[in-house]
Design an enzyme around this catalytic site. Structure first.
Site, PDB file in Angstrom:
ATOM      1  N   ASP A  53       0.840  -1.201   0.000  1.00 30.60           N
ATOM      2  CA  ASP A  53       0.000   0.000   0.000  1.00 30.60           C
ATOM      3  C   ASP A  53       0.876   1.251   0.000  1.00 30.60           C
ATOM      4  O   ASP A  53       1.858   1.340   0.725  1.00 30.60           O
ATOM      5  CB  ASP A  53      -0.878   0.023   1.255  1.00 30.60           C
ATOM      6  CG  ASP A  53      -2.324  -0.263   0.937  1.00 30.60           C
ATOM      7  OD1 ASP A  53      -2.656  -0.409  -0.246  1.00 30.60           O
ATOM      8  OD2 ASP A  53      -3.133  -0.337   1.880  1.00 30.60           O
ATOM      9  N   LYS A  75      -6.551 -30.637   3.548  1.00 27.41           N
ATOM     10  CA  LYS A  75      -5.646 -30.490   2.406  1.00 27.41           C
ATOM     11  C   LYS A  75      -5.378 -31.798   1.675  1.00 27.41           C
ATOM     12  O   LYS A  75      -4.964 -31.799   0.515  1.00 27.41           O
ATOM     13  CB  LYS A  75      -4.312 -29.896   2.866  1.00 27.41           C
ATOM     14  CG  LYS A  75      -3.498 -30.819   3.767  1.00 27.41           C
ATOM     15  CD  LYS A  75      -2.188 -30.192   4.193  1.00 27.41           C
ATOM     16  CE  LYS A  75      -1.391 -31.125   5.099  1.00 27.41           C
ATOM     17  NZ  LYS A  75      -0.966 -32.347   4.415  1.00 27.41           N
TER      18      LYS A  75
END
Length: 245
Positions: A53, A75
């Site tokens: 940012d 998973k």
């Protein structure tokens, strides 16, 4: 009219969370990019995007890549593997469209792009087709042991990097066969990690670090942590150098 020349793919390591730990080369890559791609959970920007940012040029095209699943499915389940493979295939195709149009695409990767990162799933799908550059980043473990002021290895010490998702018996075995360890992917695996460290006789050395180098970072000896709550951005350090002064 001639077709545009192929664009360039840049894997950009954003480091462990502190924007000041971005490398100069990473910042220059962001300045050169036409498209910024980043991974995130649906509805969020992701930590890698938050790190950059204030460093992005006006008009930069952004390409968020939202995971279809995170921890909702195990998973090792076939449904998880199918969905996540399809996601990486589709993400690579979306990035390839921009590369084929001649654009430079920077893909953000938290930590280092080639260390447990999602970026590498796109790298192996695209690197043989387009020019690629990978910019390394400071790893989470390096940021955390520096934040903690904790020397990890010295001399002939062996350092093992272990995913907390491993089976408990494998964690115990590997912890017993190394002088120092970093245990990644803590999250909801913390109770299992705690038991494995105790079984290996290393719980008393272990240090829990949460959101290392970020504004809300915290650390505590794991044996003193009263609960088993751990966010995604946490890890456990087990220092070596038994002969330290």
């Amino acid at each position: 009219m001639s077709a545009p020349s192929a664009g360039r793919l840049i894997g950009v390591g954003t480091g462990p969370g502190d924007p000041e730990l971005l490398t100069l080369k990473a910042v220059r890559a962001l300045e050169a990019a036409d498209v910024l791609a980043y991974f995130a959970k649906e509805g969020r920007r992701g930590n890698g995007r938050a790190v950059v940012d204030g460093l992005l040029k006006p008009g930069l095209l952004e390409l968020p890549l939202y995971y279809p699943v995170t921890v909702e499915i195990d998973k090792d389940h076939d449904d998880y593997k199918s969905q996540i493979t399809g996601f990486y295939d589709a993400s690579a195709a979306a990035v390839a469209e921009h590369l084929e149009a001649g654009r430079t695409v920077a893909i953000l990767s938290e930590g280092d792009p080639m260390f447990y990162g999602s970026y590498m799933h796109l790298h192996v799908r695209l690197a043989g087709r387009f020019p690629v550059e990978v910019i390394p980043g400071i790893t989470a473990m390096s940021g955390c042991w520096s934040l903690a002021g904790l020397p990890i290895v010295q001399g002939d010490d062996v350092l093992s990097v272990l995913p907390g998702t491993m089976a408990e018996d494998q964690l115990v075995r590997r912890l017993g066969d190394t002088e120092a360890a970093v245990i990644m992917k803590v999250g909801r695996n913390l109770p299992k990690i705690r038991r494995a460290l105790a079984a290996a006789g290393k719980l008393g050395q272990a240090v829990y670090v949460e959101r290392g180098t970020m504004a809300n970072s915290a650390m505590i000896p794991l044996a003193e942590k009263a609960d088993d709550i751990a966010p995604y951005f946490s890890l456990v350090l087990v220092p070596g150098w038994s002969g330290r002064p």
